[in-house]
Design a protein around this motif. Structure first.
Motif, PDB file in Angstrom:
ATOM      1  N   GLU A 135       0.843  -1.200   0.000  1.00  0.00           N
ATOM      2  CA  GLU A 135       0.000   0.000   0.000  1.00  0.00           C
ATOM      3  C   GLU A 135       0.879   1.251   0.000  1.00  0.00           C
ATOM      4  O   GLU A 135       1.915   1.303   0.671  1.00  0.00           O
ATOM      5  CB  GLU A 135      -0.902   0.024   1.238  1.00  0.00           C
ATOM      6  CG  GLU A 135      -1.831  -1.169   1.370  1.00  0.00           C
ATOM      7  CD  GLU A 135      -3.040  -1.106   0.451  1.00  0.00           C
ATOM      8  OE1 GLU A 135      -3.163  -0.135  -0.315  1.00  0.00           O
ATOM      9  OE2 GLU A 135      -3.863  -2.041   0.506  1.00  0.00           O
ATOM     10  N   THR A 136       0.460   2.262  -0.731  1.00  0.00           N
ATOM     11  CA  THR A 136       1.221   3.511  -0.776  1.00  0.00           C
ATOM     12  C   THR A 136       0.586   4.608   0.082  1.00  0.00           C
ATOM     13  O   THR A 136       1.156   5.692   0.228  1.00  0.00           O
ATOM     14  CB  THR A 136       1.330   4.021  -2.224  1.00  0.00           C
ATOM     15  OG1 THR A 136       0.010   4.183  -2.767  1.00  0.00           O
ATOM     16  CG2 THR A 136       2.104   3.028  -3.073  1.00  0.00           C
ATOM     17  N   GLU A 137      -0.588   4.330   0.631  1.00  0.00           N
ATOM     18  CA  GLU A 137      -1.256   5.277   1.524  1.00  0.00           C
ATOM     19  C   GLU A 137      -1.945   4.489   2.625  1.00  0.00           C
ATOM     20  O   GLU A 137      -2.414   3.367   2.409  1.00  0.00           O
ATOM     21  CB  GLU A 137      -2.289   6.119   0.764  1.00  0.00           C
ATOM     22  CG  GLU A 137      -2.958   7.187   1.627  1.00  0.00           C
ATOM     23  CD  GLU A 137      -3.989   8.012   0.868  1.00  0.00           C
ATOM     24  OE1 GLU A 137      -3.628   9.101   0.397  1.00  0.00           O
ATOM     25  OE2 GLU A 137      -5.148   7.552   0.759  1.00  0.00           O
ATOM     26  N   PRO A 161       0.724   9.342   3.203  1.00  0.00           N
ATOM     27  CA  PRO A 161       1.465   8.446   2.307  1.00  0.00           C
ATOM     28  C   PRO A 161       2.346   7.505   3.133  1.00  0.00           C
ATOM     29  O   PRO A 161       2.779   7.847   4.245  1.00  0.00           O
ATOM     30  CB  PRO A 161       2.315   9.398   1.462  1.00  0.00           C
ATOM     31  CG  PRO A 161       1.699  10.748   1.642  1.00  0.00           C
ATOM     32  CD  PRO A 161       1.073  10.751   2.999  1.00  0.00           C
ATOM     33  N   PRO A 164       8.466   4.810   0.982  1.00  0.00           N
ATOM     34  CA  PRO A 164       8.857   3.629   0.211  1.00  0.00           C
ATOM     35  C   PRO A 164       9.781   2.679   0.957  1.00  0.00           C
ATOM     36  O   PRO A 164       9.865   1.496   0.616  1.00  0.00           O
ATOM     37  CB  PRO A 164       9.543   4.214  -1.026  1.00  0.00           C
ATOM     38  CG  PRO A 164       9.959   5.598  -0.620  1.00  0.00           C
ATOM     39  CD  PRO A 164       8.927   6.062   0.356  1.00  0.00           C
ATOM     40  N   ASN A 226       8.806  -5.419   0.114  1.00  0.00           N
ATOM     41  CA  ASN A 226       7.637  -4.961   0.876  1.00  0.00           C
ATOM     42  C   ASN A 226       7.381  -5.867   2.070  1.00  0.00           C
ATOM     43  O   ASN A 226       7.070  -5.399   3.178  1.00  0.00           O
ATOM     44  CB  ASN A 226       6.399  -4.936  -0.023  1.00  0.00           C
ATOM     45  CG  ASN A 226       6.434  -3.811  -1.031  1.00  0.00           C
ATOM     46  OD1 ASN A 226       7.190  -2.844  -0.874  1.00  0.00           O
ATOM     47  ND2 ASN A 226       5.648  -3.925  -2.086  1.00  0.00           N
TER      48      ASN A 226
END
Length: 315
Positions: A135-137, A161, A164, A226
Motif C-alpha cells: 500500500e502507498t497510503e 502516504p 517507500p 515490501n
C-alpha cells in the motif's frame, strides 16, 4: 480566558510497548481509574512471570492494574468495572475482543486507536499487512468499539502516504503518535462526536507467524522487499541455506537485471558490496545477514565465507 479541558475518568485497555505512549498521554491529561492488560507471561531464561510493558509502566506509577485472563462471563471483573464507573474507555493494542456487557458500561463507550485506513486491515497486524501488500497510503483511525473486530463507526481519521522504505516499526509509531493527537481531541469533544459507520465488508490483517518472514524467491523483488518492511522487527526476513536459517537484517529494493541472462529465482547474480539475488521479477540486494547462531555481518562477506559463487542458488 481559555477554559481548561475536561478531565475524563478513563479506563485504558492495552498491553505492548507500542501502547505505552498512549497511556502516558492519557495519564497526563485525564484521570486513569483503571488499566487493563494481558496477564503476566513467562520471559527470559528462568521463564519468570513478567508483566507486559503497559502493566509495568502503570504499576510503577501506582495506577490500578487488572490482568483478567478472560473478559467473557467474568462477573467479578464486570462488577469492578461498573464500580469504577469510567466515563469512557480507550483501547490500543489490547489483544482481546470486548464483550457487549463491558462495552455498555462507560457513558461514552470505548474508543479504539487503530493504525489502518478502516475498513482496510481490521485485526491484530494492520501496519504489517499494509506494508506487505505494498500500500502507498494508509491512515490512523479513532473508532467507537462494537462487538465486532474493528467494525465500529469512525470518529476521526488521518491519512498519510507510506514511505517507500518505511518499516512496520517506523510506520506504526508514526501512526500511533498522530493517533494520540486525534484521541485527545476526541476525548475533549465526547459530547459532540459524529461517528461515521463503516461498510460491513473489509479486509483482515491476521497475526503474523514465523513462516510469514520466509523469503519466497519466486515473488518479485519489490514484493519481497515490501514483505521485509512489514515483518520488522518480528519475525524478520529469512531463508534457509544448507539446512540452516539465515536472517536478512538489511536489504534494498529492486535491482535492474535487464542486461543479465534469465536466471532461476534464488540464484546468486553477483557478490561485491552486496549480495545480489535473482527473484521472480528483478534482482534483490542483500546488504546484511545474520547466520544461525552468529552475529550480523555483511551479506557479501557471509556469501564468500559460505563459498558461494555466481550461479549458485540459495536453497
Amino acid at each position: 480566558m481559555t477554559s481548561q479541558p475536561l478531565r475524563r475518568r478513563i479506563a485504558f485497555f492495552g498491553s505492548p510497548a507500542w501502547a505505552v505512549p498512549v497511556l502516558e498521554a492519557l495519564h497526563r491529561q485525564h484521570q486513569v481509574v483503571l488499566v487493563v492488560t494481558q496477564p503476566d507471561k513467562p520471559a527470559g531464561r528462568g521463564l519468570k512471570l513478567t508483566p507486559c510493558p503497559v502493566a509495568a509502566w502503570a504499576e510503577e506509577r501506582g495506577l490500578r492494574v487488572e490482568k483478567p485472563a478472560r473478559l467473557r462471563k467474568n462477573l467479578e471483573f464486570l462488577s469492578l468495572f461498573r464500580e469504577l464507573a469510567p466515563e469512557v474507555a480507550v483501547t490500543a493494542a489490547y489483544g482481546k475482543i470486548l464483550p457487549a456487557e463491558l462495552l455498555e458500561v462507560p457513558k461514552y463507550g470505548f474508543l479504539n486507536l487503530h493504525p489502518s485506513d478502516l475498513p482496510k486491515y481490521r485485526g491484530p497486524a494492520p501496519v504489517q499487512w499494509t506494508l506487505i501488500n505494498g500500500e502507498t497510503e494508509t491512515a490512523v483511525c479513532i473508532m467507537q468499539t462494537d462487538v465486532g473486530m474493528d467494525t465500529g463507526p469512525v470518529v476521526a481519521r488521518w491519512r498519510t502516504p507510506v514511505g517507500p522504505d518505511e518499516t512496520a516499526l517506523e510506520l506504526s509509531e508514526r501512526l500511533r503518535d498522530k493517533g494520540i493527537e486525534l484521541l485527545l481531541a476526541a476525548l475533549a469533544d465526547l459530547e459532540h462526536l459524529q461517528p461515521t459507520p463503516q461498510p460491513p465488508e473489509g479486509t483482515h490483517a491476521p497475526m503474523l507467524h514465523k513462516d510469514d518472514g520466509k523469503i519466497v524467491w519466486e515473488r518479485t523483488a519489490q514484493e519481497i522487499y515490501n514483505r521485509h518492511r512489514g515483518v520488522q522487527p518480528w519475525p524478520g526476513s529469512w531463508f534457509e541455506y544448507r539446512g540452516k536459517r539465515v536472517k536478512v537484517v538489511r536489504m534494498s529494493s529492486t535491482v535492474n537485471l535487464a542486461n543479465t541472462p534469465p536466471l532461476a529465482p534464488g540464484t546468486v547474480v553477483r557478490m561485491a558490496e552486496a549480495l545480489v539475488v535473482a527473484t521472480g521479477g528483478g534482482g534483490l540486494s542483500l546488504l546484511e545477514v545474520q547466520p544461525e547462531g552468529k552475529k550480523p555481518m555483511l551479506a557479501a562477506d557471509w556469501a564468500r565465507g559460505a563459498r558461494l559463487q555466481p550461479g549458485d542458488r540459495l536453497f
